[in-house]
Design an enzyme around this catalytic site. Structure first.
Site, mmCIF file in Angstrom:
data_model
loop_
_atom_site.group_PDB
_atom_site.id
_atom_site.type_symbol
_atom_site.label_atom_id
_atom_site.label_comp_id
_atom_site.label_asym_id
_atom_site.label_seq_id
_atom_site.Cartn_x
_atom_site.Cartn_y
_atom_site.Cartn_z
ATOM 1 N N ASP A 1 3.581 9.383 -0.946
ATOM 2 C CA ASP A 1 2.385 8.641 -0.560
ATOM 3 C C ASP A 1 2.192 7.502 -1.543
ATOM 4 O O ASP A 1 2.420 7.683 -2.744
ATOM 5 C CB ASP A 1 1.160 9.577 -0.609
ATOM 6 N N HIS B 1 0.813 -1.224 0.000
ATOM 7 C CA HIS B 1 0.000 0.000 0.000
ATOM 8 C C HIS B 1 0.842 1.267 0.000
ATOM 9 O O HIS B 1 0.342 2.344 -0.295
ATOM 10 C CB HIS B 1 -0.927 0.001 1.220
HETATM 11 P P1 ADQ Z 1 -2.917 6.248 4.601
HETATM 12 O O1 ADQ Z 1 -1.504 6.672 4.788
HETATM 13 O O2 ADQ Z 1 -3.709 6.124 5.820
HETATM 14 O O3 ADQ Z 1 -3.028 4.885 3.781
HETATM 15 P P2 ADQ Z 1 -4.767 7.656 2.664
HETATM 16 O O4 ADQ Z 1 -4.722 6.926 1.383
HETATM 17 O O5 ADQ Z 1 -4.875 9.125 2.470
HETATM 18 O O6 ADQ Z 1 -3.517 7.418 3.598
HETATM 19 O O7 ADQ Z 1 -6.022 7.140 3.459
HETATM 20 C C1 ADQ Z 1 -6.416 7.759 4.627
HETATM 21 C C2 ADQ Z 1 -7.885 7.417 4.921
HETATM 22 O O8 ADQ Z 1 -8.146 7.820 6.251
HETATM 23 C C3 ADQ Z 1 -8.834 8.171 4.010
HETATM 24 O O9 ADQ Z 1 -9.908 7.340 3.684
HETATM 25 C C4 ADQ Z 1 -9.279 9.354 4.862
HETATM 26 O O10 ADQ Z 1 -10.594 9.792 4.604
HETATM 27 C C5 ADQ Z 1 -9.154 8.802 6.263
HETATM 28 N N1 ADQ Z 1 -8.778 9.897 7.184
HETATM 29 C C6 ADQ Z 1 -7.682 10.658 7.159
HETATM 30 N N2 ADQ Z 1 -7.722 11.593 8.125
HETATM 31 C C7 ADQ Z 1 -8.874 11.415 8.776
HETATM 32 C C8 ADQ Z 1 -9.523 12.066 9.880
HETATM 33 N N3 ADQ Z 1 -9.004 13.130 10.472
HETATM 34 N N4 ADQ Z 1 -10.702 11.582 10.263
HETATM 35 C C9 ADQ Z 1 -11.251 10.520 9.648
HETATM 36 N N5 ADQ Z 1 -10.721 9.883 8.617
HETATM 37 C C10 ADQ Z 1 -9.545 10.320 8.183
HETATM 38 C C11 ADQ Z 1 -2.122 3.950 3.196
HETATM 39 C C12 ADQ Z 1 -1.074 4.543 2.262
HETATM 40 C C13 ADQ Z 1 -1.752 5.360 1.165
HETATM 41 C C14 ADQ Z 1 -2.758 4.482 0.412
HETATM 42 C C15 ADQ Z 1 -3.689 3.779 1.385
HETATM 43 C C16 ADQ Z 1 -4.567 2.758 0.673
HETATM 44 O O11 ADQ Z 1 -0.156 5.346 2.985
HETATM 45 O O12 ADQ Z 1 -0.795 5.900 0.273
HETATM 46 O O13 ADQ Z 1 -3.506 5.288 -0.468
HETATM 47 O O14 ADQ Z 1 -2.953 3.084 2.389
HETATM 48 O O15 ADQ Z 1 -3.811 1.837 -0.045
#
Ligand code: ADQ
Length: 461
Positions: A363, A155
């Protein structure tokens, strides 16, 4: 067709909130298959010895959960996974802590978990392992005699070969990855990095269609870009919960342009750089003072890791500086909320915000960029500013792409986004929406599983 067995560090067991779209997607993949197992850590930490696993059934899916001991939690999870692998895979070799004992613990937990799963497996099961916590899991299963299909999805980014090679145990990890039949990455760039690393460091022979030969095995390394459920986000943005949240914020921001950032608090997300860029926007543009707000939502994560505590302090200081310089009686430029919100609330706020500021330094994909797009009003959409170092940028070139280290360019992009005419906003948004729909989460899991099924059947995917 055999069962699907999903293996991931954390399991979203019945009764736990499946906050992320990913947890829901995996639960759906299991349900769609007719019968399946989801195996991994329960989230509980016990003082000494772990005795057995816990089984919970939900529909046709069986959840198999193992606790971690305190020593495992420290050495495997907080240690090697989050203090060595996470920083290096995000190009932060400087933050990496390379402790041999922690690596040994990481390997031992991969072994213990593989051995806990093995007795439950049937010969024709399809096994899909997730993420950087479990790089050695496939090899441990093979060592214990597993001959069936094994897939792995990373991921987070796979870094440039020179960066990956900074990990003292990179050869052990590569050897472990070569035991999977299919290794999936978020982007073409990640897959290419992995292939080049395998060729340069291990003399792998690179074949057509993502196949490569290394360590006497033929494996497939390809990109499977992850996505979201865009219809769900569109619906949430217009739900009562979404509208209420937007109305509450709109009461404070009035007709000022709202710029939103939503991230887990992590040094890969470029939060200090973002606050600098917003500060620069106000420094350089007197006319925008009093007319724009940054709402940054970032709940603290893994506070027991030093780097996260430092980040929190830095962010408080930087936002304090900007607010100290520019706040007025009825206007505070930066509002920073250090907590989590439901997906409905987030969707409502995305829709309200004129600008989505998604500027990680690195990311794997970044799902917030996709959620922001899916939540927009097609008639009057906001503008996505996206870091060129997010995996999402590979296919979302219709966003305003920025180098997040370039504070001046990011600040200029915010200004441009605020002033962008509706027609250009619509054009860019339509292109982004097409991409978010084309590569949604359902396609991601189906593409990966059909490639793995094909390999299991002995055919080329
Ligand atoms: P993350 O590093 O967690 O995931 P991301 O892909 O942006 O990063 O996903 C975060 C999720 O958490 C999103 O669905 C977002 O809505 C939620 N989120 C973030 N902040 C929040 C908050 N304050 N309150 C509630 N929800 C919140 C890892 C990898 C990424 C990759 C994903 C999926 O680092 O690059 O895209 O896995 O593979």
């Amino acid at each position: 067709m055999g069962r699907l067995v999903v293996v991931s560090n954390r399991v979203a067991a019945p009764g736990e909130t499946r906050a992320g779209g990913l947890a829901v997607a995996l639960a759906e993949a299991l349900a769609e298959r007719g019968s399946g197992v989801w195996f991994g850590w329960s989230g509980d930490v016990v003082p000494r010895e772990v005795r057995g696993v816990r089984l919970i059934a939900e529909g046709t899916t069986e959840f198999v959960l193992s606790d971690l001991t305190e020593a495992e939690h420290e050495g495997y999870y907080l240690g090697f996974a989050n203090r060595a692998l996470w920083p290096v895979f995000h190009y932060r070799v400087d933050l990496g802590r390379f402790d041999e004992g922690e690596f040994d613990c990481y390997a031992a937990v991969n072994r213990r978990l593989a051995r806990a799963l093995l007795p439950i497996l049937r010969r024709d099961d399809l096994i899909w392992v997730h993420d950087y916590h479990l790089l050695l899991f496939g090899q441990e299963l093979r060592n214990d005699g597993w001959q069936g299909a094994l897939g792995f999805f990373l991921h987070i980014p796979f870094p440039a070969p020179e960066v990956f090679a900074a990990l003292p145990q990179h050869q052990r990890l590569a050897r472990g990855l070569a035991e999977f039949d299919l290794v999936g990455f978020q982007t073409e760039r990640d897959a290419a990095n992995f292939r080049r690393y395998m060729a340069d460091s291990h003399g792998a022979e690179l074949l057509a269609d993502g196949r490569l030969r290394a360590f006497g095995r033929t494996i497939v390394a390809r990109a499977f870009p992850i996505g979201i459920d865009p219809d769900e986000f569109g619906r949430l943005a217009e739900s009562d919960e979404g509208r209420d949240a937007a109305a509450r914020v709109a009461r404070i921001t009035g007709d000022r342009a709202l710029v939103i950032g939503v991230d887990r608090m992590d040094y890969s997300k470029g939060l200090p750089e973002r606050v600098h860029a917003f500060g620069r926007l106000l420094d350089d543009n007197e006319d925008l003072r009093g007319r724009v707000n940054l709402l940054q939502i970032a709940p603290p994560s893994r506070e027991s890791v030093d780097a996260y505590r430092d980040l929190r302090e830095e962010l408080d200081r930087l936002a304090g500086r900007v607010n100290g310089d520019y706040s007025d009686l009825d206007w505070t430029p930066i509002r920073y909320l250090a907590r989590s919100y439901s997906r409905g609330v987030l969707a409502g706020l995305y829709r309200l915000a004129r600008v989505g500021l998604v500027t990680p330094l690195r990311d794997g994909m970044n799902l917030v960029a996709k959620e922001y797009v899916a939540a927009q009003n097609p008639d009057d959409p906001g503008v996505l500013i996206l870091s060129e170092f997010a995996g999402a940028a590979e296919r979302m070139g219709a966003a305003l792409l920025v180098n997040p280290h370039d504070v001046g360019a990011t600040s200029e992009a915010i200004r441009r986004a605020i002033e962008m005419p509706r027609e250009e906003r619509q054009e860019r948004w339509q292109a982004l929406d097409r991409e978010v729909r084309e590569h949604d989460v359902t396609r991601w899991r189906r593409d990966f599983l059909s490639a793995l099924d094909a390999l299991a059947a002995g055919a080329a995917p």
